[in-house]
Structure formats: C-alpha cells, structure tokens
Design a protein around this motif. Structure first.
Motif, PDB file in Angstrom:
ATOM      1  N   LEU A   7       3.299  -6.558  -2.285  1.00 48.31           N
ATOM      2  CA  LEU A   7       1.931  -6.539  -2.396  1.00 48.31           C
ATOM      3  C   LEU A   7       1.484  -5.639  -3.656  1.00 48.31           C
ATOM      4  O   LEU A   7       0.287  -5.830  -4.011  1.00 48.31           O
ATOM      5  CB  LEU A   7       1.396  -6.013  -1.282  1.00 48.31           C
ATOM      6  CG  LEU A   7       1.552  -6.826  -0.003  1.00 48.31           C
ATOM      7  CD1 LEU A   7       0.569  -6.523   1.532  1.00 48.31           C
ATOM      8  CD2 LEU A   7       1.151  -8.648   0.006  1.00 48.31           C
ATOM      9  N   ASP A   8       2.392  -4.628  -4.208  1.00 55.18           N
ATOM     10  CA  ASP A   8       2.076  -4.000  -5.175  1.00 55.18           C
ATOM     11  C   ASP A   8       0.639  -3.230  -4.850  1.00 55.18           C
ATOM     12  O   ASP A   8      -0.192  -2.984  -5.762  1.00 55.18           O
ATOM     13  CB  ASP A   8       1.701  -4.799  -6.659  1.00 55.18           C
ATOM     14  CG  ASP A   8       1.697  -3.948  -7.841  1.00 55.18           C
ATOM     15  OD1 ASP A   8       2.395  -2.920  -7.782  1.00 55.18           O
ATOM     16  OD2 ASP A   8       1.013  -4.234  -8.869  1.00 55.18           O
ATOM     17  N   GLN A   9       0.638  -2.565  -3.757  1.00 54.66           N
ATOM     18  CA  GLN A   9      -0.482  -1.485  -3.396  1.00 54.66           C
ATOM     19  C   GLN A   9       0.243  -0.199  -3.080  1.00 54.66           C
ATOM     20  O   GLN A   9       1.268   0.028  -3.167  1.00 54.66           O
ATOM     21  CB  GLN A   9      -1.343  -2.080  -2.332  1.00 54.66           C
ATOM     22  CG  GLN A   9      -1.830  -3.362  -2.351  1.00 54.66           C
ATOM     23  CD  GLN A   9      -2.635  -3.635  -3.576  1.00 54.66           C
ATOM     24  OE1 GLN A   9      -3.399  -2.849  -3.878  1.00 54.66           O
ATOM     25  NE2 GLN A   9      -2.662  -4.944  -4.094  1.00 54.66           N
ATOM     26  N   THR A  10      -0.743   0.690  -2.970  1.00 57.73           N
ATOM     27  CA  THR A  10      -0.433   2.134  -2.643  1.00 57.73           C
ATOM     28  C   THR A  10       0.205   2.125  -1.225  1.00 57.73           C
ATOM     29  O   THR A  10      -0.855   2.064  -0.421  1.00 57.73           O
ATOM     30  CB  THR A  10      -1.362   3.192  -3.274  1.00 57.73           C
ATOM     31  OG1 THR A  10      -1.570   2.886  -4.545  1.00 57.73           O
ATOM     32  CG2 THR A  10      -0.827   4.609  -3.023  1.00 57.73           C
ATOM     33  N   LEU A  11       1.140   2.650  -0.839  1.00 59.55           N
ATOM     34  CA  LEU A  11       1.733   2.635   0.463  1.00 59.55           C
ATOM     35  C   LEU A  11       1.694   4.246   0.796  1.00 59.55           C
ATOM     36  O   LEU A  11       2.430   4.909   0.184  1.00 59.55           O
ATOM     37  CB  LEU A  11       3.194   2.077   0.975  1.00 59.55           C
ATOM     38  CG  LEU A  11       3.198   0.443   0.314  1.00 59.55           C
ATOM     39  CD1 LEU A  11       4.700   0.072   0.379  1.00 59.55           C
ATOM     40  CD2 LEU A  11       2.016  -0.263   1.309  1.00 59.55           C
ATOM     41  N   VAL A  12       1.136   4.589   1.907  1.00 62.21           N
ATOM     42  CA  VAL A  12       1.019   6.219   2.311  1.00 62.21           C
ATOM     43  C   VAL A  12       1.705   6.263   3.689  1.00 62.21           C
ATOM     44  O   VAL A  12       1.434   5.654   4.539  1.00 62.21           O
ATOM     45  CB  VAL A  12      -0.208   6.639   2.520  1.00 62.21           C
ATOM     46  CG1 VAL A  12      -0.617   8.173   2.812  1.00 62.21           C
ATOM     47  CG2 VAL A  12      -0.992   6.380   0.998  1.00 62.21           C
ATOM     48  N   ARG A  13       2.498   6.974   3.703  1.00 63.75           N
ATOM     49  CA  ARG A  13       3.471   7.590   4.765  1.00 63.75           C
ATOM     50  C   ARG A  13       2.693   8.483   5.897  1.00 63.75           C
ATOM     51  O   ARG A  13       2.012   9.506   5.533  1.00 63.75           O
ATOM     52  CB  ARG A  13       4.754   7.902   4.631  1.00 63.75           C
ATOM     53  CG  ARG A  13       5.687   6.865   4.079  1.00 63.75           C
ATOM     54  CD  ARG A  13       7.242   7.532   4.161  1.00 63.75           C
ATOM     55  NE  ARG A  13       8.308   6.525   3.836  1.00 63.75           N
ATOM     56  CZ  ARG A  13       9.351   6.912   3.989  1.00 63.75           C
ATOM     57  NH1 ARG A  13       9.996   7.936   4.790  1.00 63.75           N
ATOM     58  NH2 ARG A  13      10.458   6.084   3.571  1.00 63.75           N
TER      59      ARG A  13
END
Length: 226
Positions: free
Chosen positions: A27-33
């Motif tokens: 999706l080319d988005q920012t993934l936050v854990r």
C-alpha cells in the motif's frame, strides 16, 4: 507531494507485526508498530492514523479494553478499528468486538489480499477527508481575508474561489467514484457509511462555496453554516 497515511499495527507478538508489515507494504503507506495496548494509546496521542489493526488477545490491556480507551478520546474516536484474533469464540465474541467500536472483525489465519483490500478502503477514505479539510482551511482563510479587507481585489477573490471550486470538484468526483465502487462490490457496511458521511461533508462545503459567488449572499451567512 502527497503525505502518506499512517496505519497503526497493534500486536504483542513481533512475528505477527512482521507478517502484517509484509502484507500491507504494497500500500506504500507509513506502518507504525505497537506491541501493547498502552503503547498504541501513546502513539495515538501525537499522530493521526487512517486505520488501526488491533489484536484481541494481548497480555495486560487486551484489544477490547484498548478499543474502549480509543473510542472515549475525542481525538481518536472516529479512527476505524479492525480487530484481528487467532481464536473464534463464536457470535458473542464477535458481537463484543463490534460493540467495542470495531468496523471489522477478522479471524486468523486471514487472506492477505482481503485484509489489504479492506485496509486500502479506509486509507483512501482518510485521504479524501484530508483533502476536504484542506479545502475547508483555504475557504476559511478566504473568508477571514474578506472580513479584514471589505474593499479587496474582486478579481483576486474570484480567482481563488474558482481554484477552490475546481479542486473541490476533483475531490467530489473521486468520492463519487469511490462510493460507487463500494456499493458495486458490496463492501462492508461501515465503509459504505463512512463514504456517505464524506459525501455529506463535501455537499456542505460545495454549498458554502456556492454562497460566496457574487449575488448569492454575504460571507457571514456562509460562516453560520459551518
């Protein structure tokens, strides 16, 4: 440059977070854990998220309790939550998830393509809302400028209104296409309802812009509508 949306991934198991990142990286988005409910709530204090993927079974604060905290905060109550669980406890357990404010409830193992498609819908709706807020901000600036300088340049105001109208028309077209796609694909009712809410906001903004056209009323009447 279009800013990427942030997606919050909440799971106490690092391997599950890694798997979610692999599925959603396309999706080319920012993934936050976040490895716990407490860590997720901390992240939500400072950042805006398009959607939250929340594991139900976690030590300490579980997914249901975390969701309850999220829905109690004004800043975060409207963020869509997708519950992920490795255990199927039947309809009662699923109902508890929806009662906690989830827009979807998915049991593991899940189809990676389906999860990615569901998340992409909420990312797209989030982007449309961001565009809407930008248009509203520009409109407010124009209204404030008119109030400070009653004899301002008519041509400059007309040009800005035309630009705002054109940009709003582009967002309206995209929102209409998204709503049609959701209805045609029989997607989740929650996503359809969110898209309808976005279209209602766009309609209100269009009315406000139309009221600014020469001969349609004063800016004060528009301000009272927002």
């Amino acid at each position: 440059m279009v800013q990427k949306a942030k997606i919050l991934l909440v799971d106490d198991r690092p391997e599950n977070l890694l798997a979610l990142e692999a599925i959603l990286s396309a999706l080319d988005q920012t993934l936050v854990r976040a490895s716990s409910g407490e860590e997720a709530l901390k992240a939500l204090l400072t950042d805006d998220f398009a959607v939250i993927l929340l594991d139900v079974q976690m030590p300490g604060m579980d997914g249901f309790e975390t969701a309850a905290h999220i829905k109690r905060r004004e800043r975060t109550r409207d963020i869509p939550i997708i519950f992920l669980t490795a255990i199927n406890h039947g309809p009662h357990h699923t109902f508890r998830g929806y009662a906690a404010g989830a827009v979807d409830y998915i049991s593991k193992p899940f189809d990676p393509w389906v999860l990615r498609a569901k998340v992409s819908v909420f990312v797209e709706l989030y982007m449309k809302n961001c565009q809407l807020r930008e248009q509203a901000s520009l409109l407010r600036l124009q209204l404030e400028g008119n109030g400070k300088d009653a004899g301002g340049e008519v041509k400059e105001s007309a040009g800005l209104l035309a630009e705002l109208s054109a940009r709003l028309a582009a967002v309206e077209e995209q929102a209409e296409a998204l709503t049609k796609q959701l209805n045609d694909d029989s997607t989740d009712a929650a996503a359809v309802a969110t898209a309808a809410h976005l279209e209602r906001k766009l309609t209100g903004l269009r009315r406000a812009l139309d009221a600014l056209e020469p001969g349609t009323g004063s800016t004060s009447s528009v301000s009272s509508q927002n």
